[in-house]
Design an enzyme around this catalytic site. Sequence first.
Site, mmCIF file in Angstrom:
data_model
loop_
_atom_site.group_PDB
_atom_site.id
_atom_site.type_symbol
_atom_site.label_atom_id
_atom_site.label_comp_id
_atom_site.label_asym_id
_atom_site.label_seq_id
_atom_site.Cartn_x
_atom_site.Cartn_y
_atom_site.Cartn_z
ATOM 1 N N CYS A 71 0.840 -1.191 0.000
ATOM 2 C CA CYS A 71 0.000 0.000 0.000
ATOM 3 C C CYS A 71 0.879 1.245 0.000
ATOM 4 C CB CYS A 71 -0.930 -0.059 1.198
ATOM 5 S SG CYS A 71 -0.907 1.336 2.280
ATOM 6 N N GLU A 72 0.572 2.170 -0.900
ATOM 7 C CA GLU A 72 1.430 3.339 -1.043
ATOM 8 C C GLU A 72 1.248 4.354 0.085
ATOM 9 O OE1 GLU A 72 0.430 4.894 -4.871
ATOM 10 O OE2 GLU A 72 -1.164 6.178 -4.102
ATOM 11 N N HIS A 73 0.217 4.173 0.879
ATOM 12 C CA HIS A 73 -0.008 5.119 1.973
ATOM 13 C C HIS A 73 0.777 4.776 3.228
ATOM 14 C CE1 HIS A 73 -3.948 5.283 -0.339
ATOM 15 N NE2 HIS A 73 -3.291 6.381 -0.631
ATOM 16 N N HIS A 74 1.030 3.495 3.432
ATOM 17 C CA HIS A 74 1.697 3.077 4.677
ATOM 18 C C HIS A 74 2.934 2.212 4.417
ATOM 19 C CE1 HIS A 74 -2.588 3.788 5.798
ATOM 20 N NE2 HIS A 74 -2.028 4.374 6.834
ATOM 21 N N GLN A 112 -5.425 -0.386 -4.181
ATOM 22 C CA GLN A 112 -6.105 -1.534 -4.779
ATOM 23 C C GLN A 112 -6.926 -1.150 -6.011
ATOM 24 O OE1 GLN A 112 -8.066 -4.072 -1.904
ATOM 25 N NE2 GLN A 112 -9.483 -4.840 -3.458
ATOM 26 N N HIS A 140 -5.623 -5.819 3.865
ATOM 27 C CA HIS A 140 -4.621 -4.752 3.983
ATOM 28 C C HIS A 140 -4.045 -4.764 5.390
ATOM 29 C CE1 HIS A 140 -5.578 -2.377 0.236
ATOM 30 N NE2 HIS A 140 -6.516 -3.304 0.251
ATOM 31 N N CYS A 142 -2.214 -2.623 6.694
ATOM 32 C CA CYS A 142 -2.305 -1.299 7.326
ATOM 33 C C CYS A 142 -3.633 -1.147 8.053
ATOM 34 C CB CYS A 142 -2.112 -0.187 6.296
ATOM 35 S SG CYS A 142 -3.324 -0.166 4.984
#
Length: 201
Positions: A71-74, A112, A140, A142
């Site tokens: 995941c690119e956020h976490h 996703q 996920h 995260c």
Amino acid sequence: MQDLIRQLLADLGEDPSREGLLNTPKRVEKALKFLTSGYDANLDDIVNGALFTVDYNEMVIVKDIDFYSMCEHHLLPFFGKCHVAYIPSTKVIGLSKIPRIVDVFSRRLQVQERLTNQVADTIRDIVRPLGVAVVVEATHLCMSMRGVEKQNSFAVTSAMAGVFRDQARTRMEFLELIKLRSGVSSVRESASTSLACMAED
Ligand SMILES: [Zn+2]
């Protein structure tokens, strides 16, 4: 990159020079390079001419393709299954190429929804089918590791184009054949939901 990992370990309160962590920067760099190797992949090399002209207009399905992404956020993993279907117009693609296309886009920093669309767009561009459908169901870390959602929650995303978008019967046949854990009805709802992890800090 190894210097950055060493610094990260120190910032986390660790001692990067203790025995167990000595080779960690090297291992993390190697792992991250593999997990993001999709950036360097060349789709033409992967497809490598495995396109065949056929007189076949029934649904082709490759389901339960395991994938692992980040995941690119976490920068935490999300993983699960990808289901791909298309209805050929004049060409089919070698079945083994479809999981490899999923790998190209999952081995990157992702969300996703984008992963789902990129797989569908690639099949559409390469095979030029009458329609393409992609459903991704994923857990996920995260969300589950941080207790944001229930431990076993997962997100479902879908991308439908051509006859899968225009014909309810075709779409339902596909959804029936892949039999999601969450049941068929939730897919339609999830098509436009944005991912929960993005709303979290
Ligand atoms: Zn996340």
